[in-house]
Scaffold this active site. Structure first.
Site, mmCIF file in Angstrom:
data_model
loop_
_atom_site.group_PDB
_atom_site.id
_atom_site.type_symbol
_atom_site.label_atom_id
_atom_site.label_comp_id
_atom_site.label_asym_id
_atom_site.label_seq_id
_atom_site.Cartn_x
_atom_site.Cartn_y
_atom_site.Cartn_z
ATOM 1 C CG HIS A 10 42.285 44.086 43.972
ATOM 2 N ND1 HIS A 10 42.326 44.873 45.104
ATOM 3 C CD2 HIS A 10 41.075 43.498 43.979
ATOM 4 C CE1 HIS A 10 41.194 44.750 45.766
ATOM 5 N NE2 HIS A 10 40.416 43.913 45.091
ATOM 6 C CB CYS A 42 37.242 39.591 49.115
ATOM 7 S SG CYS A 42 38.274 40.869 49.818
HETATM 8 C C1 LIG Z 1 31.752 39.848 45.298
HETATM 9 C C2 LIG Z 1 33.168 39.434 44.975
HETATM 10 C C3 LIG Z 1 33.918 38.754 45.922
HETATM 11 C C4 LIG Z 1 35.238 38.376 45.638
HETATM 12 N N1 LIG Z 1 35.949 37.699 46.588
HETATM 13 C C5 LIG Z 1 37.247 37.357 46.331
HETATM 14 C C6 LIG Z 1 38.034 36.693 47.315
HETATM 15 O O1 LIG Z 1 37.572 36.430 48.432
HETATM 16 N N2 LIG Z 1 39.309 36.373 47.000
HETATM 17 C C7 LIG Z 1 39.866 36.673 45.783
HETATM 18 O O2 LIG Z 1 41.047 36.368 45.556
HETATM 19 N N3 LIG Z 1 39.127 37.288 44.828
HETATM 20 C C8 LIG Z 1 37.850 37.641 45.072
HETATM 21 N N4 LIG Z 1 37.104 38.282 44.108
HETATM 22 C C9 LIG Z 1 37.709 38.542 42.792
HETATM 23 C C10 LIG Z 1 38.472 39.847 42.815
HETATM 24 O O3 LIG Z 1 37.663 40.886 43.296
HETATM 25 C C11 LIG Z 1 38.971 40.172 41.413
HETATM 26 O O4 LIG Z 1 39.772 39.115 40.986
HETATM 27 C C12 LIG Z 1 39.774 41.457 41.452
HETATM 28 O O5 LIG Z 1 38.924 42.547 41.700
HETATM 29 C C13 LIG Z 1 40.509 41.690 40.133
HETATM 30 O O6 LIG Z 1 41.201 42.892 40.206
HETATM 31 P P1 LIG Z 1 41.581 43.680 38.890
HETATM 32 O O7 LIG Z 1 42.264 44.917 39.337
HETATM 33 O O8 LIG Z 1 42.287 42.811 37.935
HETATM 34 O O9 LIG Z 1 40.206 44.008 38.170
HETATM 35 P P2 LIG Z 1 38.845 44.777 38.634
HETATM 36 O O10 LIG Z 1 38.626 44.617 40.094
HETATM 37 O O11 LIG Z 1 37.821 44.318 37.701
HETATM 38 O O12 LIG Z 1 39.215 46.285 38.363
HETATM 39 C C14 LIG Z 1 39.367 46.816 37.080
HETATM 40 C C15 LIG Z 1 39.340 48.318 37.158
HETATM 41 O O13 LIG Z 1 39.482 48.855 35.855
HETATM 42 C C16 LIG Z 1 38.578 49.932 35.664
HETATM 43 N N5 LIG Z 1 38.318 50.056 34.225
HETATM 44 C C17 LIG Z 1 37.823 49.079 33.394
HETATM 45 N N6 LIG Z 1 37.731 49.548 32.127
HETATM 46 C C18 LIG Z 1 38.181 50.823 32.158
HETATM 47 C C19 LIG Z 1 38.325 51.833 31.163
HETATM 48 N N7 LIG Z 1 37.993 51.606 29.899
HETATM 49 N N8 LIG Z 1 38.795 53.031 31.532
HETATM 50 C C20 LIG Z 1 39.139 53.282 32.838
HETATM 51 N N9 LIG Z 1 39.027 52.373 33.819
HETATM 52 C C21 LIG Z 1 38.548 51.151 33.482
HETATM 53 C C22 LIG Z 1 37.352 49.531 36.486
HETATM 54 O O14 LIG Z 1 36.571 50.661 36.819
HETATM 55 C C23 LIG Z 1 38.011 48.874 37.697
HETATM 56 O O15 LIG Z 1 38.285 49.790 38.722
HETATM 57 C C24 LIG Z 1 35.788 38.673 44.368
HETATM 58 C C25 LIG Z 1 35.026 39.351 43.411
HETATM 59 C C26 LIG Z 1 33.729 39.745 43.711
HETATM 60 C C27 LIG Z 1 32.938 40.486 42.678
#
Ligand SMILES: Cc1cc2nc3c(=O)[nH]c(=O)nc-3n(C[C@H](O)[C@H](O)[C@H](O)COP(=O)(O)OP(=O)(O)OC[C@H]3O[C@@H](n4cnc5c(N)ncnc54)[C@H](O)[C@@H]3O)c2cc1C
Length: 449
Positions: A10, A42
């Site tokens: 995200h 989510c």
């Molecule tokens: C089951 C579930 C339900 C949820 N429901 C909700 C909801 O209803 N509402 C809400 O607001 N939030 C919800 N969340 C929380 C939300 O999903 C997270 O806050 C969100 O995914 C964060 O996004 P992000 O991009 O910061 O990190 P992440 O989703 O953790 O993505 C990080 C990305 O970085 C990549 N990455 C990591 N390290 C490396 C590396 N060294 N090299 C290359 N790539 C790497 C990973 O593969 C991943 O694709 C939920 C979470 C879960 C697990």
């Protein structure tokens, strides 16, 4: 200008799409260790529960879409090293095993979070699963197909959503948490009692206030042992929280003790060429004014967008968060924002609260559902600091309204007289938010002279 982005769910996807539009001449390269981008976790429980039938709906972007914006997508590439002094990164191509080196002018860290795996005996047994990404969702679906008894460890919002999904799929379900009530970070007891009852009425076994001490089984898990007993089970889902994925920058940028990267109001880390967004970061939590770890997709997309806006110079401030969240379990709709009484107490903050319990609309309407609303405020300044709502009617948007009130520093007394519409289909002549404000004012009537 070379921009490297690590991680594209995200926060990363929001940063990349905005940067590609704003800086078409920049050379943007994304390193993502998965084979997909933008998975909506989510929807995981809804997918597991069969409500979402087509998993493609759980993605709102794709590597191809980002490539069409002129972005270089290095999919299934795990970044393994960041040399912040030389502005170099090393990544491993997970398909070919080839090592790739690259340089950057600006680095966007959006590596997110990973489920906490507590060091419990037997945790590595088969059928003890995590619930975060698309591959894990598919594994849960595949492994749960023929099992009878599922145990979920962790009664946060992800745990309870999965419990509902498994119970509705006809499984015997046990929910274990070390704290004595579910959803204890989001809702106070008068709310969680109602959700617990909904589970108990449907035969879910709640083992609250119990700590898992070991998992038993030959190769596959057969039982979960707690400090209070033993549960025979076929499948365990661990939902005990998340930790930020920030090993790559450990010792190189400022972090909270749990490893969440500290960013300023413009998403800049303590290294001026590295910006960060999403679950790998701490966020500004308005109810306390302090940095906190609140991993939510809502924070991630806002922060990712701000990274793009502030990449070259600080132009748009992050207004911070109230950790606003909503949940739907069976026929109950609930949402909360800011501090609950429980979390305020844990933070050493004294709050007062008003509770409104009434029908969501006039009783002359064919149906009218109970609403339970609680608004907490600071006794001295009278500023609103948190709110929770629960009803069979969907009144959850009222919590978004109260999130705005917290963000803008509104007092509970001002809330009493905010202009809200009335229409019998939707609400009462005195909106229940106004009533909360009026009820708080009742407690400080002027003396008659
Ligand atoms: C089951 C579930 C339900 C949820 N429901 C909700 C909801 O209803 N509402 C809400 O607001 N939030 C919800 N969340 C929380 C939300 O999903 C997270 O806050 C969100 O995914 C964060 O996004 P992000 O991009 O910061 O990190 P992440 O989703 O953790 O993505 C990080 C990305 O970085 C990549 N990455 C990591 N390290 C490396 C590396 N060294 N090299 C290359 N790539 C790497 C990973 O593969 C991943 O694709 C939920 C979470 C879960 C697990």
């Amino acid at each position: 200008m070379k921009i490297a982005v690590i991680g594209s769910t995200h926060a990363g996807t929001a940063a990349v799409t905005n940067m590609a539009n704003m800086y078409p001449e920049a050379e943007i390269t994304v390193y993502e260790k998965n084979d997909n981008v933008s998975f909506l976790s989510c929807g995981l429980a809804l997918y597991v529960g069969g409500v979402v039938e087509d998993p493609q709906g759980l993605f709102y972007s794709s590597p191809e879409q980002l490539r069409s914006l002129g972005v270089t997508m290095k999919m299934q590439h795990a970044v393994q090293e960041i040399d912040t002094a030389c502005k170099q990164i090393k990544a491993l191509n997970l398909v070919t095993g080839e090592e790739v080196s690259d340089s950057y002018d600006k680095l966007v860290m959006s590596t997110g979070s990973w489920p906490i795996i507590p060091p419990i005996d037997g945790i590595k047994l088969d059928n003890i699963l995590l619930a975060k990404n698309f591959n894990q969702a598919n594994t849960i679906i595949e492994k749960s197909r023929d099992v009878k008894h599922v145990t979920v460890v962790g009664a946060g919002y992800i745990g309870v959503e999965l419990v509902e999904a498994f119970q509705q799929a006809g499984k015997k379900v046990t929910l274990i948490d070390g704290v004595d009530r579910i959803l204890n970070k989001y809702l106070d007891q008068e709310f969680t009692d109602q959700v617990e009852k909904a589970f108990i009425d449907r035969g879910v076994e709640l083992r609250l206030g119990e700590t898992v001490t070991r998992f038993e089984g030959e190769n596959t898990v057969e039982a979960v042992v707690t400090n209070a007993g033993r549960v025979e089970t076929d499948l365990v889902i661990m939902c005990v929280g998340f930790r930020p994925n920030t090993e790559l920058l450990k010792g190189k940028v400022d972090m909270l003790p749990n490893g969440a990267i500290k960013v300023d109001d413009y998403m800049r880390t303590s290294d001026s060429d590295i910006l960060a967004a999403g679950d790998c970061c701490a966020v500004k939590y308005n109810p306390t004014g302090k940095a906190a770890y609140i991993p939510l997709a809502t924070n991630a997309v806002r922060m990712g967008t701000l990274v793009a806006r502030n990449l070259m110079e600080p132009v748009m401030k992050n207004v911070g968060t109230q950790g606003t969240s909503g949940l739907h379990i069976y026929d109950l709709n609930m949402a909360s924002t800011g501090l609950t009484e429980t979390s305020a107490q844990a933070a050493g903050i004294h709050v007062k609260s008003v509770t409104i319990s009434e029908k969501h609309r006039p009783e002359f309407m064919p149906t009218a559902e109970d609403v339970l609303l609680k608004v907490s405020y600071l006794p001295e300044s009278r500023k609103i600091i948190g709110a929770q709502v629960l009803s069979k009617a969907d009144v959850t948007q009222s919590i978004n309204t109260l999130s705005v009130c917290i963000q803008t520093g509104m007092t509970i007394d001002e809330l009493g007289f905010v202009d809200f519409f009335f229409q019998p289909h939707f609400n009462q002549p005195w909106n229940f938010l106004n009533k909360a404000g009026l009820a708080a004012a009742e407690t400080r009537k002027p003396e008659l002279v």
